[in-house]
Design a protein around this motif. Structure first.
Motif, PDB file in Angstrom:
ATOM      1  N   ALA A 180       0.806  -1.225   0.000  1.00  0.00           N
ATOM      2  CA  ALA A 180       0.000   0.000   0.000  1.00  0.00           C
ATOM      3  C   ALA A 180       0.836   1.271   0.000  1.00  0.00           C
ATOM      4  O   ALA A 180       0.268   2.373   0.032  1.00  0.00           O
ATOM      5  N   ALA A 183      -0.265   4.532  -2.020  1.00  0.00           N
ATOM      6  CA  ALA A 183      -1.664   4.395  -2.447  1.00  0.00           C
ATOM      7  C   ALA A 183      -2.379   5.740  -2.440  1.00  0.00           C
ATOM      8  O   ALA A 183      -3.166   6.045  -3.347  1.00  0.00           O
ATOM      9  N   CYS A 231      -1.364  -0.698  -5.386  1.00  0.00           N
ATOM     10  CA  CYS A 231      -1.281  -1.566  -4.210  1.00  0.00           C
ATOM     11  C   CYS A 231      -0.980  -3.019  -4.557  1.00  0.00           C
ATOM     12  O   CYS A 231      -0.580  -3.795  -3.688  1.00  0.00           O
TER      13      CYS A 231
END
Length: 262
Positions: A180, A183, A231
């Protein structure tokens, strides 16, 4: 030199830049807009927050509030929004008939306050729950982003319905491994691309009629797809990554990945 056509100017983390805050931030954004706009065309100005100090809410607000009238898209997360909340709040949030199950009344009130002080669109990150998009109820603010001459590229935001609020989901990672990092940056930049003149160009390319538009929901979904690819540990490195145009085509066709369920 500046690439042509310039679609957007994105600026990040003013709370970490002591000399780029308050009125200085507003002045810089004004000058950037003037320099990068050409003729009758307009560019989108976006600001991404990070490093908002929760120990002094008043100081945190002073960094941002004077510049809100120059910000077309403000991206922040829930914690940052709470730090920036005004002590008196605002009671003008309008959430009738809107999917706001993941957005508290206090958060909606703070978003309304951002709009009242001139921000056109607020993009609120909700992590694994997706994102929330709120458009100012002020139609005159949106008209400021319209092209003055026919044939000049329009910014998608200028065509949005004032007062629109929508929540968009996050999507399940296809290849199992999740990374992540970045992100939020992907979500912000993807949204600004869709909300810019590029979004209007996609409308013309993907739809021969007026049946499909890059609405706030479409722009938010596009942003969520950009973050989805970021991600995914496989596609973030370019393996099987779809282009921006391909992602927008998925939206126009309704061919989306599975939604991430909490």
């Amino acid at each position: 030199s500046i690439a042509s056509p310039t679609r957007a100017f994105l600026f990040g983390y003013p709370h970490l830049m002591p000399k780029m805050q308050g009125n200085s931030l507003r002045s810089m954004l004004q000058k950037a807009r003037q320099k990068m706009s050409s003729g009758d065309s307009r560019i989108l100005v976006g600001v991404d927050l990070n490093g908002v100090d929760g120990s002094d809410s008043s100081a945190a607000r002073e960094v941002l509030i004077p510049a809100l009238s120059e910000i077309d898209v403000l991206h922040l997360n829930e914690d940052e929004a709470l730090v920036l909340s005004s002590p008196s709040g605002s009671n003008s949030a309008n959430n009738g008939g809107i999917d706001t199950n993941d957005v508290s009344p206090d958060m909606l009130s703070q978003i309304a306050s951002f709009h009242q002080q001139g921000c056109a669109v607020v993009l609120l990150s909700l992590g694994s729950k997706g994102a929330f998009v709120s458009v100012t109820p002020d139609s005159e603010r949106l008209k400021q982003l319209s092209s003055k001459a026919s044939g000049s590229p329009s910014i998608a935001i200028s065509q949005w319905m004032p007062g629109t609020q929508v929540r968009v989901p996050a999507f399940q990672i296809e290849h199992g491994e999740v990374n992540a990092n970045g992100a939020g940056d992907a979500l912000f930049s993807g949204f600004c691309l869709a909300a810019s003149s590029w979004g209007c160009e996609m409308e013309r390319q993907l739809c021969k009629s007026d049946e499909w538009k890059v609405t706030p929901h479409a722009a938010g979904t596009f942003a969520s797809l950009v973050a989805w690819q970021r991600c995914d540990a496989k596609t973030r490195d370019g393996d099987g990554m779809r282009s921006a145009a391909e992602l927008m085509a998925l939206i126009s066709q309704g061919n989306l990945p599975d939604v991430l369920e909490e």
